[in-house]
Design a protein around this motif. Structure first.
Motif, PDB file in Angstrom:
ATOM      1  N   ALA A  85       0.847  -1.195   0.000  1.00  0.00           N
ATOM      2  CA  ALA A  85       0.000   0.000   0.000  1.00  0.00           C
ATOM      3  C   ALA A  85       0.875   1.234   0.000  1.00  0.00           C
ATOM      4  N   ASN A  86       0.330   2.302  -0.544  1.00  0.00           N
ATOM      5  CA  ASN A  86       0.987   3.604  -0.524  1.00  0.00           C
ATOM      6  C   ASN A  86       0.635   4.271   0.803  1.00  0.00           C
ATOM      7  N   LEU A  87       1.522   4.156   1.792  1.00  0.00           N
ATOM      8  CA  LEU A  87       1.217   4.590   3.150  1.00  0.00           C
ATOM      9  C   LEU A  87       1.631   6.026   3.443  1.00  0.00           C
ATOM     10  N   GLY A  88       2.630   6.522   2.732  1.00  0.00           N
ATOM     11  CA  GLY A  88       3.166   7.850   3.032  1.00  0.00           C
ATOM     12  C   GLY A  88       2.206   8.959   2.635  1.00  0.00           C
ATOM     13  N   PRO A  89       2.265  10.098   3.329  1.00  0.00           N
ATOM     14  CA  PRO A  89       1.421  11.243   2.964  1.00  0.00           C
ATOM     15  C   PRO A  89       1.906  11.885   1.669  1.00  0.00           C
ATOM     16  N   GLY A  90       1.011  12.552   0.989  1.00  0.00           N
ATOM     17  CA  GLY A  90       1.390  13.276  -0.214  1.00  0.00           C
ATOM     18  C   GLY A  90       2.103  14.577   0.136  1.00  0.00           C
ATOM     19  N   GLY A  91       2.679  15.211  -0.879  1.00  0.00           N
ATOM     20  CA  GLY A  91       3.284  16.513  -0.667  1.00  0.00           C
ATOM     21  C   GLY A  91       4.765  16.589  -0.932  1.00  0.00           C
ATOM     22  N   GLY A  92       5.402  15.453  -1.213  1.00  0.00           N
ATOM     23  CA  GLY A  92       6.816  15.486  -1.546  1.00  0.00           C
ATOM     24  C   GLY A  92       7.728  15.266  -0.357  1.00  0.00           C
ATOM     25  N   PHE A  93       9.025  15.472  -0.564  1.00  0.00           N
ATOM     26  CA  PHE A  93      10.055  15.087   0.410  1.00  0.00           C
ATOM     27  C   PHE A  93       9.872  15.747   1.776  1.00  0.00           C
ATOM     28  N   ILE A 134       4.144  -8.484  -6.774  1.00  0.00           N
ATOM     29  CA  ILE A 134       3.301  -7.430  -7.330  1.00  0.00           C
ATOM     30  C   ILE A 134       3.925  -6.076  -7.024  1.00  0.00           C
ATOM     31  N   SER A 135       4.307  -5.367  -8.067  1.00  0.00           N
ATOM     32  CA  SER A 135       4.942  -4.059  -7.939  1.00  0.00           C
ATOM     33  C   SER A 135       3.952  -2.987  -8.392  1.00  0.00           C
ATOM     34  N   THR A 136       4.433  -1.982  -9.090  1.00  0.00           N
ATOM     35  CA  THR A 136       3.570  -0.902  -9.564  1.00  0.00           C
ATOM     36  C   THR A 136       4.258  -0.142 -10.682  1.00  0.00           C
ATOM     37  N   GLY A 137       3.461   0.399 -11.585  1.00  0.00           N
ATOM     38  CA  GLY A 137       4.020   1.254 -12.617  1.00  0.00           C
ATOM     39  C   GLY A 137       4.686   2.494 -12.041  1.00  0.00           C
ATOM     40  N   ALA A 138       4.279   2.876 -10.817  1.00  0.00           N
ATOM     41  CA  ALA A 138       4.857   4.061 -10.173  1.00  0.00           C
ATOM     42  C   ALA A 138       6.305   3.855  -9.766  1.00  0.00           C
ATOM     43  N   MET A 146       2.730  12.290  -4.581  1.00  0.00           N
ATOM     44  CA  MET A 146       1.778  11.264  -4.150  1.00  0.00           C
ATOM     45  C   MET A 146       2.435   9.951  -3.728  1.00  0.00           C
ATOM     46  N   THR A 147       3.520   9.545  -4.399  1.00  0.00           N
ATOM     47  CA  THR A 147       4.001   8.165  -4.218  1.00  0.00           C
ATOM     48  C   THR A 147       5.505   8.063  -3.958  1.00  0.00           C
ATOM     49  N   GLU A 190     -10.354   4.599  -1.741  1.00  0.00           N
ATOM     50  CA  GLU A 190     -10.107   5.344  -0.503  1.00  0.00           C
ATOM     51  C   GLU A 190      -9.065   6.440  -0.739  1.00  0.00           C
ATOM     52  N   PHE A 191      -8.038   6.116  -1.524  1.00  0.00           N
ATOM     53  CA  PHE A 191      -6.999   7.083  -1.866  1.00  0.00           C
ATOM     54  C   PHE A 191      -7.603   8.280  -2.603  1.00  0.00           C
ATOM     55  N   ILE A 192      -8.492   8.001  -3.539  1.00  0.00           N
ATOM     56  CA  ILE A 192      -9.148   9.070  -4.299  1.00  0.00           C
ATOM     57  C   ILE A 192     -10.014   9.936  -3.381  1.00  0.00           C
ATOM     58  N   GLU A 193     -10.741   9.279  -2.481  1.00  0.00           N
ATOM     59  CA  GLU A 193     -11.584  10.016  -1.538  1.00  0.00           C
ATOM     60  C   GLU A 193     -10.756  10.923  -0.628  1.00  0.00           C
ATOM     61  N   ASN A 194      -9.603  10.441  -0.194  1.00  0.00           N
ATOM     62  CA  ASN A 194      -8.732  11.250   0.663  1.00  0.00           C
ATOM     63  C   ASN A 194      -8.198  12.473  -0.076  1.00  0.00           C
ATOM     64  N   ILE A 195      -7.853  12.281  -1.357  1.00  0.00           N
ATOM     65  CA  ILE A 195      -7.397  13.419  -2.168  1.00  0.00           C
ATOM     66  C   ILE A 195      -8.510  14.451  -2.289  1.00  0.00           C
ATOM     67  N   ALA A 196      -9.730  13.960  -2.508  1.00  0.00           N
ATOM     68  CA  ALA A 196     -10.872  14.861  -2.643  1.00  0.00           C
ATOM     69  C   ALA A 196     -11.091  15.668  -1.360  1.00  0.00           C
ATOM     70  N   LYS A 197     -10.952  15.004  -0.208  1.00  0.00           N
ATOM     71  CA  LYS A 197     -11.159  15.690   1.072  1.00  0.00           C
ATOM     72  C   LYS A 197     -10.090  16.745   1.315  1.00  0.00           C
ATOM     73  N   THR A 198      -8.832  16.377   1.086  1.00  0.00           N
ATOM     74  CA  THR A 198      -7.729  17.308   1.382  1.00  0.00           C
ATOM     75  C   THR A 198      -7.689  18.477   0.398  1.00  0.00           C
ATOM     76  N   SER A 199      -8.202  18.259  -0.811  1.00  0.00           N
ATOM     77  CA  SER A 199      -8.202  19.330  -1.817  1.00  0.00           C
ATOM     78  C   SER A 199      -9.552  20.040  -1.917  1.00  0.00           C
ATOM     79  N   ASN A 200     -10.494  19.610  -1.052  1.00  0.00           N
ATOM     80  CA  ASN A 200     -11.837  20.199  -1.042  1.00  0.00           C
ATOM     81  C   ASN A 200     -12.488  20.150  -2.431  1.00  0.00           C
ATOM     82  N   SER A 201     -12.390  18.964  -3.046  1.00  0.00           N
ATOM     83  CA  SER A 201     -12.961  18.770  -4.377  1.00  0.00           C
ATOM     84  C   SER A 201     -13.844  17.526  -4.362  1.00  0.00           C
ATOM     85  N   THR A 202     -14.431  17.205  -5.504  1.00  0.00           N
ATOM     86  CA  THR A 202     -15.259  16.006  -5.610  1.00  0.00           C
ATOM     87  C   THR A 202     -14.375  14.798  -5.927  1.00  0.00           C
TER      88      THR A 202
END
Length: 257
Positions: A85-93, A134-138, A146-147, A190-202
């Motif tokens: 899972a992508n556990l770290g918070p967004g926002g960069g270093f 199982i890895s990821t394209g990221a 984000m990642t 859930e990841f998408i929903e969290n982005i929506a909440k933190t950015s105050n978007s849909t």
């Protein structure tokens, strides 16, 4: 009835939801006895599946899983290291603490190393086996805001997998990597929903942000079952000459071939 994996024993980590559940269900439908690990039990027990409660971030969990599998079934034919899972918070270093880095590496890299190390002696003794990580394209195309920590752990997983394939090939064991892109799983939603909440978007706007960053030519998220079908092929005898490879299943998002 498909009996591709009849008589075989497979382990799928993180196998109660999303991609892991689809992989476990696909392998068991093809005749395998599938051992599924997760921290919480599945909502229902599927035929030809056995659940092992385990937290893979605990170093001692791998030995416990291996002991239960080998004591009960006496062999292991396929390991699918799916838990991650992508556990770290967004926002960069600047937003990532030492603990954030450690958590992502513990789950997405070290847990895989431990599971493989615990079960590989049995595969080596059998002179056969398949490991699919199982890895990821990221890992190839990280999204800095984000990642970052997640992508770095998965990139290490890719290098480790290639080295392991080189070491184990002469012993009759194949190791491959599957790198999904954006997949419609509970974690992704859930990841998408969290982005929506933190950015105050849909959620639709948040989804568009992700798709714009990743740039998926097919224009949609993958279904978990699509990933599972590729994993089942790589685990099957049809792929017996394939090892040390990384398969991208990302709707064309990877910018290179």
């Amino acid at each position: 009835m498909d009996t591709t994996f009849k008589g075989q024993v497979a382990l799928v980590t993180g196998g109660t939801k999303g991609i892991g559940k689809a992989i476990a269900d696909t392998l068991s439908s093809k005749g395998a006895m599938v051992l599924v690990t997760a921290r919480t039990a599945p909502e229902e027990i599927i035929e030809n599946q056995h659940f092992i409660a385990s937290d893979l971030t605990k170093p001692e969990s791998a030995e416990g899983i291996a002991k239960e599998i080998l004591d009960k079934y006496g062999r292991i034919d396929t390991i699918v290291n799916n838990a991650g899972a992508n556990l770290g918070p967004g926002g960069g270093f600047s937003t990532l603490s030492d603990e954030d880095w450690y958590n992502d590496w513990e789950l997405n890299f070290l847990s895989v190393v431990r599971i493989n190390k615990a079960l590989l002696p049995a595969m080596i003794e059998q002179k056969s086996g398949v490991i699919i990580n199982i890895s990821t394209g990221a890992a190839r195309q990280p999204i800095w805001d984000m990642t970052m920590s997640y992508s770095s752990a998965k990139a290490a997983l890719n290098v480790y997998s290639k080295a392991l394939a080189n070491e184990l090939g002469p012993k009759g064991i194949r190791v491959n990597i599957v790198s999904p892109g954006v997949v419609k799983t509970p974690l992704m939603l859930e990841f998408i929903e969290n982005i929506a909440k933190t950015s105050n978007s849909t959620t639709d706007d948040a989804f568009k942000v992700i798709m714009d960053k990743v740039n998926v030519p097919l224009g949609r998220m993958a279904e978990s079952e699509e990933i599972a079908k590729l994993v089942a092929f790589l685990a099957s005898p049809d792929a017996k000459y394939i090892t040390g490879s990384n398969y991208f299943i990302d709707g064309g998002a990877s910018p290179t071939v």
